[in-house]
Structures are given as C-alpha cells and as structure tokens.
Design an enzyme around this catalytic site. Structure first.
Site: not given
Ligand code: NAD
Ligand code: UGA
Length: 458
Positions: A91, A224, A275
């Site tokens: 997303t 946030a 994110c």
């Molecule tokens: P990502 O880009 O790694 O993975 C998403 C996958 O979905 C891709 O491989 C893409 O090919 C696939 N996709 C897209 N449209 C599709 C469809 N119609 N059918 C089948 N597959 C499809 O993304 P991500 O990092 O896994 O994040 C996914 C969601 O989770 C986002 O909304 C993100 O904000 C949320 N999220 C991410 C993290 C994180 O640490 N990366 C943590 C918590 C929440």
């Molecule tokens: C973050 C959140 O921690 C997760 O809870 C959430 O699910 C995820 O985003 C998401 O929605 O994608 P992530 O981005 O994987 O996880 O990693 P974090 O550990 O949160 O670090 C984010 C960034 O902040 C990194 O660049 C890290 O180096 C930086 N950071 C973190 C700092 O600079 N200082 C800190 O004290 C902590």
C-alpha cells in the site's frame, strides 16, 4: 493429511510471508498457502535462498514448507479453495493524481478485493493485514457486497506490528494482536475465528479486540508515535551539538522516567523503512481530508525533522571536510535502513549517498546483506559508486567513513587496521553513534557523532 482449517494469504512480501510462516509453525493442523503475482518472489520462497533476510526465518521455513505451508502464484484457484483470506499486498504512497505524495495508493488492495469477489464460490472471512487508511474496510465490504448470489463476506482488520530484523521474535511474542471487526453477529463470529488461530501461541490477554475503524487507525497511529519519538530525539540531537550536551546522556536521563520509557530514543541519521514515512503521510492526508489542518501540520513535522536530520548530517560532513568533497572517497558503512535486514526501502543511506554524489564525492558502499538492493536503488545515479562487501577492503584508500546502519558488525571492526589504510586526515561520521568514539579518536580519526561534541584535532 486432513487439515482443520485452510488459510490463504495474498501478498508474499516482508509481512505476508513471515506472518504466515509463524502461523504454519504454530498451527501444524492448518494448511497455509501464500500467493503472489510476482512469480520470481514465489520461486524464491520455494528455493533455498529466501527473498527476505530475517534472522530465524530460514529455519522455520525449512520446518514447515511442503508440510503445511505452500507458496503459489495461482491466486484465483487458491481464493476458491480457502475460506479465511489474509490480504497483505503493498500500500505505497500514491505517486499520481489526487493526494499524490501523501495518500495511500490502494490500487493493489482494490484489485485483490475484486479478485476475491470474482473467484469466491463460498462465504469467506477477509482479513486486512496491510496497513490501510481508516474506512478501507468499508470500501472492501462494498466491493464484496456487489456480487450476485448469497455468499457473504466478513471483513476484519488485523494490522501487523512486527518490525523487520526482529520479525520472528515479534511474531512469536507480540506485545499484542489487534483484531477489529463489525459488532454484528457474523462480525463477532469472524473475530472469534481469527482469535482462535492466534490463541495457539498467544495468551488471550494479548489478543485485543476493537471496532474495525479503531483497528485500522491504531496501526497508523502506532507508527506515527514511534516515528515521532525518533524525530523528537533527533531534533534534540541538533541542540546537543550546539550546546555541548550529549544526546545519549539526555536520552538515558529522559528515558528512565517510567512514563516515557527508554525505547526508540536512539538519535541517528533519521528513520527509514517502507512504512514510517508512508504511514505518517497517509495520516496527514486523512487529517486534511477530515478538515483538521492543525493536526495534519503537527504530524507532518515528524517527517520534516527526519529530512532535516539527513540534510544536517551531510552539511556537517561537508563543513568538517574543508567544504569540498569533490574527488574524495567516502565509505558508506551500511545501506540497510536498520540492522539485521537487507531491506533498503526509504533507507537514509539512499538520500545521503545521493547528496554525496551531488558533491562529486566517490562513494564506496558496504553492507553485509543489502548490496543487491543498494545497487538497484542507485541504478541510474551519475557518479562513481562501488559496492564491496568486505568493510576493510571498502574503506581502504577512503578519506572518510559514514556509518549509516547500526549493524553490530560495525561496532566490532578493527578501526586501527582501517585507519592504517585510509587517507589522512581520516574522518568518521558516526550516523548511528555505534563506534567507540573516544577509542577511534585516540587511534587518530576525527570523529563526528550525532548529538555529541565532535572529537577532532582540526
Ligand atoms: P511488499 O511489497 O514486500 O509485499 C507485498 C506483496 O504483495 C508483493 O510481493 C506484491 O507482488 C504482492 N501483490 C500486490 N498485489 C497483488 C495481487 N493483486 N495479488 C497477489 N499479490 C499481490 O510489502 P510489505 O513490506 O510486505 O508490506 C505489505 C503491507 O504490510 C503494507 O501495507 C505495509 O504497510 C504493511 N506492513 C509492513 C511492515 C514491514 O515491516 N514491512 C510491517 C507492518 C505492516
Ligand atoms: C516499524 C515499527 O517498529 C513496527 O511496529 C511496524 O509494524 C513497522 O514499522 C511497519 O509498519 O512497517 P520497522 O520500520 O521495520 O518497524 O523498524 P523500526 O525498528 O521501527 O525502525 C524504523 C527506523 O527507525 C529505522 O531506520 C531505525 O534505524 C530508526 N530508529 C528506530 C532510530 O533511528 N532510532 C530509534 O531509537 C529507533
């Protein structure tokens, strides 16, 4: 083998795949299938070289894959065969049209909703695991309700809070699992069905339920708040540098207040990752949409401080190195957005490398896991860039080290050996405050930490 439940996840990315791997591991009597439209990704999940580096992930995949965990590209067939569907597609921030640069791009999400509708022959529970703007479930419900026939869909919000680099531990021992649902009879039944899956390894006091809009919003707000703490400490790091205070001492003094707590108070070059920025901008957009410009401006400032921190870092490099970087060789230590991941999405190292190239510096990038992604991120950039995995070789012949990622490896390098191979005067810009700065100064480096007085002979 007869499985008790069949679960599908659409989207095999950083979140979809690891969270399903955990369910497969903890629920051996459930069959879990993860599908994606990206065939290369699915091939990689089916191979010995997984597409995501995450400590501990390989071992669990080896235990579960082919037993009760399957990866496939056949999205349509799998929708037909499964009645519990997690949706974990990407997303990203919208890059076009209304809300460009802020709102979430929901095209992948909506496409998935239509695919579910078109291929369903039985009633289903559809679970939002992607991070989404508030009220997305309503759009999902409306699309799913537009079909003919008497099958029904219950939409739940079950946002994921894991962080990369610690995903396995976060998924196994989460602070909480959040399930939002409609408070109707079938909504509550769907909620109970999902809670039952998590109850295989998570105690009931950690499974929080709420109304569906609260669940959607809580995910944006949690990110946030976390990002806000990073920007808060980074803003104070600028003041520390001016006023001879030490940001680590300030963070410790502030963080020992139990109301504030010690986590997420590490000053550095700013937050990266796919994110934080995207989700705050999405929140900012929602606030504007609902007519709350003051609230929008408050949260937007978290992103602005993050950008300021990176600009400040480069300005400091330039000033300290006699106001010219042209022709100088800078070793960028670490390209991943944080330690223990190969992910470089929104990594501060991307911007900082671009700013170094804009000053005509030559950049040597080293990272234990992220060099492939670094090369993809910087493809097409003008200037001299090289990628060398060995940090000793990478730093040899350089004028300065710029530490971008808090890899433990960089704490333990032999900085005397590195100093011997560098051009003098040699500089360390410790963007993560991870090296023994006093020791490096004694070795001969000029050391520029974040939020602390510089240790320099110049
Ligand atoms: P990502 O880009 O790694 O993975 C998403 C996958 O979905 C891709 O491989 C893409 O090919 C696939 N996709 C897209 N449209 C599709 C469809 N119609 N059918 C089948 N597959 C499809 O993304 P991500 O990092 O896994 O994040 C996914 C969601 O989770 C986002 O909304 C993100 O904000 C949320 N999220 C991410 C993290 C994180 O640490 N990366 C943590 C918590 C929440
Ligand atoms: C973050 C959140 O921690 C997760 O809870 C959430 O699910 C995820 O985003 C998401 O929605 O994608 P992530 O981005 O994987 O996880 O990693 P974090 O550990 O949160 O670090 C984010 C960034 O902040 C990194 O660049 C890290 O180096 C930086 N950071 C973190 C700092 O600079 N200082 C800190 O004290 C902590």
């Amino acid at each position: 083998m007869e499985f008790k439940k069949k679960i599908l996840c659409i989207g095999a990315g950083y979140v979809g795949a690891p969270s399903m791997v955990m369910i497969a591991w903890k629920c051996p009597d459930y069959k879990i299938t993860v599908v994606d439209i990206n065939a290369r990704r699915i091939d990689a999940w089916n191979s010995d070289k997984l597409p995501v580096y995450e400590p501990g992930l390989d071992a669990i995949v080896r235990k579960t894959r082919g037993r009760n965990l399957f990866f496939s590209t056949d999205v349509e067939k799998q929708i037909q065969e499964n009645d519990i569907i997690f949706v974990c597609v990407n997303t990203p921030t919208k890059t076009f049209g209304a809300g460009a640069g802020m709102a979430a791009d929901l095209q992948y999400w909506e496409k998935t909703a239509r695919q579910i509708l078109d291929n369903s022959q039985s009633s289903k529970i559809v679970i939002e695991k992607s991070t989404l703007p508030i009220k997305t479930a309503l759009a999902m419900e409306r699309i799913l309700a537009s079909g003919k026939g008497d099958i029904t869909f219950d939409v739940l919000s079950n946002p994921e809070f894991m962080a990369e680099g610690t995903a396995i531990d976060d998924l196994e021992n989460p602070d909480r699992v959040l399930i939002g649902s409609r408070e109707t009879e079938s909504g509550l039944a769907a909620r109970a069905e999902l809670a039952e899956i998590y109850s295989h390894w998570i105690s009931s006091d950690k499974i929080i339920t709420s109304n569906i809009w609260s669940a959607e919003l809580s995910k944006l707000v949690a990110n946030a708040f976390l990002a806000q703490r990073v920007s808060s400490i980074n803003s104070i790091s600028a003041l520390c540098e001016k006023a001879d205070a030490d940001i680590s001492e300030v963070a410790r003094a502030v963080g020992t207040d139990s109301r504030i707590g010690p986590k997420f108070l590490k000053a550095g070059i700013g937050f990266g990752g796919s994110c934080f920025k995207k989700d705050i901008l999405n929140l900012v957009y929602l606030c504007h949409f609902y007519g709350l410009p003051e609230v929008a401006a408050y949260w937007e400032s978290v992103v602005k401080i993050n950008e300021y921190q990176q600009e400040r870092f480069i300005a400091n490099v330039l000033r300290s190195m006699f106001n010219t970087l042209a022709g100088k060789k800078i070793c960028v230590l670490g390209f991943a957005f944080k330690a223990d991941t190969g992910d470089t999405r929104e990594s501060p190292a991307i911007n900082i490398t671009r700013m170094l190239l804009a000053e005509h510096a030559e950049v040597v990038i080293t990272d234990p896991k992220a060099l492939g992604n670094a090369a993809a991120d910087l493809a097409g950039e003008k200037g001299k860039i090289s990628y060398i995995e060995d940090p000793y070789l990478a730093s040899s012949g350089c004028h300065a080290l710029a530490i971008m990622t808090d890899w433990d490896l960089y704490r333990r390098l032999d900085y005397s050996k590195i100093y011997q191979s560098m051009i003098r005067p040699a500089f360390i810009f410790d963007g993560r405050n991870i090296v023994d700065q006093q020791k490096c100064f004694e070795i001969g480096f000029n050391v520029f930490p974040i939020g602390k007085p510089a240790l320099t002979r110049l």
